[in-house]
Scaffold this motif. Sequence first.
Motif, PDB file in Angstrom:
ATOM      1  N   SER A  51      84.622   5.784 -72.696  1.00 30.27           N
ATOM      2  CA  SER A  51      84.034   7.085 -73.039  1.00 30.27           C
ATOM      3  C   SER A  51      84.395   8.155 -72.021  1.00 30.27           C
ATOM      4  CB  SER A  51      82.510   6.965 -73.132  1.00 30.27           C
ATOM      5  OG  SER A  51      81.930   6.791 -71.848  1.00 30.27           O
ATOM      6  N   TRP A  73      76.258   9.832 -69.849  1.00 24.28           N
ATOM      7  CA  TRP A  73      76.582   9.637 -71.264  1.00 24.28           C
ATOM      8  C   TRP A  73      75.341   9.842 -72.127  1.00 24.28           C
ATOM      9  CZ3 TRP A  73      74.771   6.579 -75.146  1.00 24.28           C
ATOM     10  CH2 TRP A  73      75.535   6.526 -76.314  1.00 24.28           C
ATOM     11  N   LEU A  91      77.142   3.627 -78.058  1.00 23.11           N
ATOM     12  CA  LEU A  91      78.159   3.484 -77.015  1.00 23.11           C
ATOM     13  C   LEU A  91      78.973   2.202 -77.212  1.00 23.11           C
ATOM     14  CD1 LEU A  91      79.366   4.441 -74.299  1.00 23.11           C
ATOM     15  CD2 LEU A  91      77.500   3.229 -73.155  1.00 23.11           C
ATOM     16  N   TYR A 214      91.923   7.607 -72.145  1.00 18.50           N
ATOM     17  CA  TYR A 214      90.776   6.696 -72.203  1.00 18.50           C
ATOM     18  C   TYR A 214      91.227   5.247 -72.302  1.00 18.50           C
ATOM     19  CZ  TYR A 214      88.268  11.030 -72.886  1.00 18.50           C
ATOM     20  OH  TYR A 214      87.767  12.286 -72.713  1.00 18.50           O
ATOM     21  N   GLY A 323      81.631  10.348 -78.164  1.00 13.77           N
ATOM     22  CA  GLY A 323      80.822  10.340 -76.957  1.00 13.77           C
ATOM     23  C   GLY A 323      81.607  10.567 -75.701  1.00 13.77           C
ATOM     24  N   ALA A 324      82.931  10.828 -75.772  1.00 10.55           N
ATOM     25  CA  ALA A 324      83.723  11.017 -74.568  1.00 10.55           C
ATOM     26  C   ALA A 324      83.600  12.439 -74.066  1.00 10.55           C
ATOM     27  CB  ALA A 324      85.188  10.696 -74.853  1.00 10.55           C
TER      28      ALA A 324
END
Length: 579
Positions: A51, A73, A91, A214, A323-324
């Motif tokens: 993430s 996060w 996640l 990522y 969610g990154a």
Amino acid sequence: MRALFTALLLCIGFLSIAPRAQAQAWPDQPFDASTMSREDTATLQAALAFSGDYFGYADGVWNADAQTALEAWTLRVEKAKQPLYRHLSRLILALEDERVKNGWQLFYSDISNTSYLHPFELLETVENPDMVEFASADSGVSLIVRLTDQGQMQSVHDWFYNNAVNPDPYRYNDDKLWITMISLEGDLLAYARSDFHDGTWSTLSVVVTQDYFYHLNLMAASMMVGQGPASLLWTKGGVIDQVINGGSNAAPPTLASRESGPKDQVRRPLPPGVAASPPPPPEMPPASPPASGDGTVIAATKPEASAPPLLGTPGPATGSPEGAAAPAASPPAVIGIGSPGAPPAREPGHMPAASPGAATPEPPPTAPRAKVSGTLKGSGTGFYLAPTMLVTAAHVVEGCGAVAMIDGTALEIVAKDSSADLAVLSGATDVGAWLRLSALEVPKLGESVTALGYPYYTSLDQGLTVTSGNVSALRGIDGSSNRVMITAPVQPGNSGGPLLNPKGAVIGVVVSRVDDMAILEETGSLPQNMNFAVPSGPLLTFLAQNRITRPQGEGTGGAVTGGVPEGVANAVVPLHCYE
């Protein structure tokens, strides 16, 4: 008192109604890393690395950096200041979707005594007589492994460091470890790590475009001496398993009976779908995390100050996962590695390599298999998960002397879990179609669903049947989330068939219905469409635990709202059980 509910089809079971309120209370409690097994902790660290929030080791030892990353996060994605157990679901599912899509497995090299997560379905082997080399089909990732002496190893790091375009390139080195992280011209990122073992330096270098930042962070976070715990397979019955798939625990799972250690090690690259036996585990490096008597990590310690960060500081990316972190600037143009005008992705002195995907000789033809015949015992439904692999319900194949397709093609049971009521069969005829299954496609309360199957197939010959309804409950009769209730009508023979959402993705496997007569005798009224399916979460866990791989891509077909596409229909087949 006689049980109210019995499951039909080929599986008979009696279920009792269990309390629900307490059973699901603990996921709303604040997250406590001390309840996590080492492999679950490493999976969570890997998810935070993917993430873009964590830049430390996915070593299964929770530390202050990992806690800070989880809090960041949670604040960004869940809009909450304090992480709760239930926050882990989104996640982890984002990482699980990536694991399935690109075939991540923990690769261990006994030559260098190091391991790291490798995306086997993303990277193709490149023919190179001087070293081990991989590249992605879109030229966005280049990975090279070399065994050299001290001087050659140092020249690799010097070449990267001297060609850095960022003002603060990162470098760390001691007598057993060298790490270099830099940016190259053309918006490329480069990471090199060298480990000294048994008199030889092993150097792994990765060059990626910004789109793969990522992926690089995930690979780098998992690189460590010995066999690391970052297998991305959850501990059965552990925290992640319970959060994703539910259960009846009134409190978070404890570490009392948790297994710990790598579950997914392979020694060499293998084609997707080809199984490999795990190597015997070597001794872990001296700096092993503290463990309890059963080998499970129970202490959370911060790494020594001298331990080098893996990537230093986060970088921008154009294709961030759910969610990154958002890019710091406007997305850069993506330049393929090795394209005209781009800097070389290899270190100096490398020989040109053959392009990925070069033609390979045709395999020799195999002899046709004998067809199954005999006394037919029953039938069910299966659906294609891969070109020759089917998913069905476990009770469809239990007690069968042989299982076959309608034309007698013999099938082999490669995995079965009676408690989950799931099974996977191999040897199916390749029809060029398989259904989409994604960790991000899950049943939603009230969502329209379509059930496909072959009910009463040994008595009637009506072909594939299609029924529709909606998800009427997200829990089974016992209150656990390993079942969902649907209103789509199903009959004996529907067992093992897929439950599809409106987009045509598999969100469940049809397994049972309530016994109408039992309800009538007990209550005086007939139930209305109370049928059950195993949801996609437990199905994905079952596949992961049994190392069942799937082809890369979206699968066959599309939306089923206006009818069932031909490819989807072809991917659902009847199964015969013989005595």
